[in-house]
Design a protein around this motif. Structure first.
Motif, PDB file in Angstrom:
ATOM      1  N   ASN A 186     -30.144 -78.132 -20.555  1.00 20.09           N
ATOM      2  CA  ASN A 186     -31.030 -78.166 -21.721  1.00 20.09           C
ATOM      3  C   ASN A 186     -32.363 -77.501 -21.424  1.00 20.09           C
ATOM      4  O   ASN A 186     -33.381 -77.832 -22.036  1.00 20.09           O
ATOM      5  N   THR A 187     -32.376 -76.574 -20.494  1.00 15.61           N
ATOM      6  CA  THR A 187     -33.593 -75.875 -20.089  1.00 15.61           C
ATOM      7  C   THR A 187     -33.462 -74.394 -20.425  1.00 15.61           C
ATOM      8  O   THR A 187     -32.456 -73.772 -20.096  1.00 15.61           O
ATOM      9  N   LYS A 188     -34.482 -73.844 -21.079  1.00 17.74           N
ATOM     10  CA  LYS A 188     -34.446 -72.427 -21.440  1.00 17.74           C
ATOM     11  C   LYS A 188     -35.853 -71.840 -21.387  1.00 17.74           C
ATOM     12  O   LYS A 188     -36.847 -72.554 -21.517  1.00 17.74           O
ATOM     13  N   LYS A 189     -35.903 -70.520 -21.229  1.00 16.35           N
ATOM     14  CA  LYS A 189     -37.180 -69.824 -21.324  1.00 16.35           C
ATOM     15  C   LYS A 189     -37.600 -69.746 -22.789  1.00 16.35           C
ATOM     16  O   LYS A 189     -36.759 -69.773 -23.692  1.00 16.35           O
ATOM     17  N   LEU A 190     -38.903 -69.611 -23.003  1.00 11.98           N
ATOM     18  CA  LEU A 190     -39.390 -69.530 -24.373  1.00 11.98           C
ATOM     19  C   LEU A 190     -38.870 -68.274 -25.066  1.00 11.98           C
ATOM     20  O   LEU A 190     -38.520 -68.314 -26.253  1.00 11.98           O
ATOM     21  N   GLY A 191     -38.795 -67.158 -24.339  1.00 10.75           N
ATOM     22  CA  GLY A 191     -38.264 -65.938 -24.930  1.00 10.75           C
ATOM     23  C   GLY A 191     -36.824 -66.100 -25.392  1.00 10.75           C
ATOM     24  O   GLY A 191     -36.425 -65.559 -26.434  1.00 10.75           O
ATOM     25  N   THR A 192     -36.021 -66.848 -24.637  1.00  9.24           N
ATOM     26  CA  THR A 192     -34.630 -67.109 -25.014  1.00  9.24           C
ATOM     27  C   THR A 192     -34.569 -67.935 -26.292  1.00  9.24           C
ATOM     28  O   THR A 192     -33.767 -67.661 -27.196  1.00  9.24           O
ATOM     29  N   VAL A 193     -35.424 -68.954 -26.387  1.00  6.94           N
ATOM     30  CA  VAL A 193     -35.452 -69.800 -27.585  1.00  6.94           C
ATOM     31  C   VAL A 193     -35.861 -68.992 -28.809  1.00  6.94           C
ATOM     32  O   VAL A 193     -35.268 -69.123 -29.884  1.00  6.94           O
ATOM     33  N   LEU A 194     -36.864 -68.136 -28.658  1.00  5.43           N
ATOM     34  CA  LEU A 194     -37.296 -67.303 -29.779  1.00  5.43           C
ATOM     35  C   LEU A 194     -36.150 -66.418 -30.273  1.00  5.43           C
ATOM     36  O   LEU A 194     -35.933 -66.264 -31.479  1.00  5.43           O
ATOM     37  N   ASN A 195     -35.407 -65.834 -29.341  1.00  7.08           N
ATOM     38  CA  ASN A 195     -34.270 -64.994 -29.719  1.00  7.08           C
ATOM     39  C   ASN A 195     -33.202 -65.807 -30.442  1.00  7.08           C
ATOM     40  O   ASN A 195     -32.644 -65.369 -31.453  1.00  7.08           O
ATOM     41  N   GLU A 196     -32.896 -66.984 -29.922  1.00 10.16           N
ATOM     42  CA  GLU A 196     -31.825 -67.789 -30.510  1.00 10.16           C
ATOM     43  C   GLU A 196     -32.227 -68.344 -31.878  1.00 10.16           C
ATOM     44  O   GLU A 196     -31.391 -68.470 -32.769  1.00 10.16           O
ATOM     45  N   PHE A 197     -33.501 -68.678 -32.040  1.00  8.23           N
ATOM     46  CA  PHE A 197     -33.958 -69.231 -33.314  1.00  8.23           C
ATOM     47  C   PHE A 197     -34.263 -68.135 -34.335  1.00  8.23           C
ATOM     48  O   PHE A 197     -34.445 -68.420 -35.506  1.00  8.23           O
ATOM     49  N   GLY A 198     -34.336 -66.885 -33.894  1.00 12.83           N
ATOM     50  CA  GLY A 198     -34.674 -65.804 -34.803  1.00 12.83           C
ATOM     51  C   GLY A 198     -36.140 -65.773 -35.181  1.00 12.83           C
ATOM     52  O   GLY A 198     -36.502 -65.251 -36.231  1.00 12.83           O
TER      53      GLY A 198
END
Length: 359
Positions: free
Chosen positions: A240-252
């Motif tokens: 359940n750990t991710k980079k902020l850039g990854t989250v931004l990409n996944e959330f659009g």
């Protein structure tokens, strides 16, 4: 006896066939070179309008290839009977931003000819205690639903010359809050009540995605400075750990108006990752709680090297046009600096920056 055919007739026949084949190939080649636009394509796709460049997708919507309609997917909000769509459906790979490859930050020169903790600490503490830009309106009393019960000031700049106050008024602002089991969520509630889209990331949350009210989401995620590798057994603990850039990409999401972080000494490496991957350029204001009673997670070196690294990170923000406008020294915390009662320093400061290029 039958009459024998002359050999030259068979050779002539074969030569004619070869010439015809060569002529046909030549004609096809010339046709392709003169008409490159004649390619097979879907007539329906040709009639479909192209999507606007740089347009940000709404949370929860995923475009469907080959048609003009959109399919919307939802994540359960955690409340039975709720029809409100949760945010952030995974985006198609083509919508993801490209990362800028950069492996380390540029360290600033030493504060003195010979590395010295006294000089490094003095330079660093003076830097975080000196405002680089003035901000007259940091009080959130003007925001609907705000109360004075917050445990510490999370200062944001609401001056008219910066875009945040205008985006709050137009209900188009977005706040990301990074925390680790902190119950002090008054700031997030105030921003949500003002109409901002608020996302709080905390690994202690019971459900993967929970929507509370109209504008507030909770996500069972911990923002880190690296993504876990599923092929490595030890990384399964950080699923359940991710980079902020990854989250931004996944959330659009392409922009964050305010990024608030209280991550208990993980802030230094997270900030480094945001700088190295240029994610920080997608952020309007930063409100970070920094801890200086020890080096922080995975920050190595002797004391003077650690402080030089801290200072260099903050100077990188300045090079990205971020300006420090508020510093809060938390006197309720132990007065420690790298495990020493020295330099009249608190172990915890809350620092606020504004991106002067943010639109």
């Amino acid at each position: 006896m039958p009459k024998e055919r002359p050999l030259w007739r068979g050779a002539a026949f074969r030569l004619c066939l070869l010439s015809a084949a060569l002529f046909l190939c030549l004609q096809l080649g010339l046709r392709r070179s003169w008409c490159p636009e004649e390619k097979s394509r879907d007539p329906a796709a040709a009639r479909a309008p192209a999507p606007s460049r740089g347009a940000e997708q709404r949370p929860g919507a995923v475009a469907v290839a080959g048609g003009g309609r959109r399919r919307v997917t939802y994540v359960r909000s955690g409340r039975r009977g709720s029809t409100a769509p949760a945010c952030c459906a995974p985006q198609p790979p083509g919508s993801r931003r490209r990362k800028t490859v950069r492996w380390h930050i540029e360290l600033q020169p030493w504060a003195s000819p010979t590395p010295s903790l006294n000089y490094e600490a003095s330079r660093f503490l003076k830097y975080i205690s000196t405002s680089q830009i003035s901000c007259e309106h940091m009080n959130m009393n003007s925001l609907k639903g705000y109360s004075e019960t917050t445990k510490k000031p999370w200062s944001i700049c609401l001056d008219e010359r910066f875009s945040l106050i205008h985006r709050i008024r137009s209900k188009k602002c977005r706040l990301y809050s990074l925390g680790l089991g902190n119950d002090d969520n008054q700031f997030e509630l105030s921003m949500a009540n003002s109409g901002c889209e608020v996302h709080r990331f905390d690994p202690s949350i019971k459900s993967a995605h929970v929507q509370e009210g109209r504008h507030l989401w909770y996500h069972r995620l911990s923002i880190d400075w690296r993504d876990p590798n599923p092929a490595i057994a030890a990384h399964k603990l950080r699923s359940n750990t991710k980079k902020l850039g990854t989250v931004l990409n996944e959330f659009g999401h392409q922009k964050i108006d305010v990024l608030k972080a209280d991550v208990e000494s993980a802030e230094w490496k997270i900030l480094e990752n945001l700088i190295l991957e240029d994610v920080v350029e997608q952020i309007g204001q930063l409100v970070f709680e920094v801890h200086i009673h020890w080096p922080g997670f995975e920050v190595s070196g002797n004391d003077s090297t650690v402080v030089r690294y801290w200072y260099s990170l903050l100077r990188e923000l300045e090079l990205k046009d971020f300006r420090l406008f508020h510093t809060y020294k938390d006197l309720s915390k132990p007065q420690m600096f790298l495990k020493k009662e020295a330099f009249n320093a608190s172990s915890c400061y809350t620092l606020s920056w504004v991106n002067t290029r943010w639109k």
